[in-house]
Motif scaffolding. Structure first.
Motif, PDB file in Angstrom:
ATOM      1  N   SER A 189       0.829  -1.213   0.000  1.00 50.06           N
ATOM      2  CA  SER A 189       0.000   0.000   0.000  1.00 50.06           C
ATOM      3  C   SER A 189       0.858   1.256   0.000  1.00 50.06           C
ATOM      4  O   SER A 189       0.631   2.184  -0.782  1.00 50.06           O
ATOM      5  CB  SER A 189      -0.924   0.013   1.225  1.00 50.06           C
ATOM      6  OG  SER A 189      -1.810  -1.081   1.197  1.00 50.06           O
ATOM      7  N   VAL A 190       1.854   1.288   0.860  1.00 52.20           N
ATOM      8  CA  VAL A 190       2.710   2.477   0.954  1.00 52.20           C
ATOM      9  C   VAL A 190       3.614   2.598  -0.276  1.00 52.20           C
ATOM     10  O   VAL A 190       3.855   3.709  -0.758  1.00 52.20           O
ATOM     11  CB  VAL A 190       3.506   2.484   2.275  1.00 52.20           C
ATOM     12  CG1 VAL A 190       4.550   3.586   2.282  1.00 52.20           C
ATOM     13  CG2 VAL A 190       2.540   2.663   3.450  1.00 52.20           C
ATOM     14  N   ALA A 191       4.071   1.492  -0.814  1.00 47.85           N
ATOM     15  CA  ALA A 191       4.846   1.552  -2.058  1.00 47.85           C
ATOM     16  C   ALA A 191       3.987   2.140  -3.179  1.00 47.85           C
ATOM     17  O   ALA A 191       4.451   2.988  -3.959  1.00 47.85           O
ATOM     18  CB  ALA A 191       5.366   0.166  -2.440  1.00 47.85           C
ATOM     19  N   ALA A 192       2.729   1.708  -3.267  1.00 49.69           N
ATOM     20  CA  ALA A 192       1.811   2.246  -4.284  1.00 49.69           C
ATOM     21  C   ALA A 192       1.543   3.734  -4.059  1.00 49.69           C
ATOM     22  O   ALA A 192       1.530   4.527  -5.008  1.00 49.69           O
ATOM     23  CB  ALA A 192       0.499   1.460  -4.279  1.00 49.69           C
ATOM     24  N   LEU A 193       1.339   4.136  -2.824  1.00 43.23           N
ATOM     25  CA  LEU A 193       1.118   5.557  -2.522  1.00 43.23           C
ATOM     26  C   LEU A 193       2.351   6.390  -2.862  1.00 43.23           C
ATOM     27  O   LEU A 193       2.239   7.523  -3.342  1.00 43.23           O
ATOM     28  CB  LEU A 193       0.747   5.733  -1.048  1.00 43.23           C
ATOM     29  CG  LEU A 193      -0.640   5.245  -0.657  1.00 43.23           C
ATOM     30  CD1 LEU A 193      -0.771   5.187   0.857  1.00 43.23           C
ATOM     31  CD2 LEU A 193      -1.709   6.137  -1.267  1.00 43.23           C
TER      32      LEU A 193
END
Length: 145
Positions: A106-110
């Motif tokens: 999720s944080v990589a995508a954000l």
């Protein structure tokens, strides 16, 4: 928080994935290394690793864990103009690492979105999911394709 003090330590592993849909020209900038903010994949990878390590600080009631492995990979899918992000988290412990793997993707995508929003604002982060888990009381899980 759930009391895990009486649980046995076992090897636990979780894999999660997320996709970021974008225009072909945005993906080409990333892949070619021509993005004005630098190496998008490297930055997103580090952000995902850092996020997995801090999951307990982000998600209420998660245990602080000493992860033994965190791996975040990003793959450009040129035919569909997507980036597939996968995280693997591993531990020898008393609780699972599903939330750490999902937090990582999720944080990589954000992070990918944040770095590319000046070029394209309508990117879509989708299909954040756990797709495989090994160990613990519930045993083995693999999501259906």
């Amino acid at each position: 928080m759930v009391d895990v003090s009486d649980k046995a330590e076992t090897v636990r592993e979780a894999r999660a994935e997320a996709y970021v849909n974008m225009e072909a020209k945005t993906l080409e900038l990333i892949v070619s290394g021509q993005h004005h903010k630098g190496d998008v994949f490297a930055t997103a990878r580090i952000a995902g690793i850092q996020a997995a390590k801090r999951t307990w600080d982000l998600i209420p009631l998660c245990h602080p864990l000493m992860l033994t492995k965190i791996e975040v990979t990003l793959e450009a899918l040129l035919q569909t103009s997507q980036v597939r992000i996968e995280a693997l988290c591993k531990i020898n412990g008393k609780t699972g690492v599903e939330m750490e793997a999902m937090t990582a993707v999720s944080v990589a995508a954000l992070t990918l979105y944040d770095m590319c929003k000046s070029i394209q604002k309508n990117m879509v982060i989708c299909q954040v999911r756990l797709f495989e888990k090994i160990g613990g009381k519930s045993g083995y899980f693999k999501a259906k394709e």
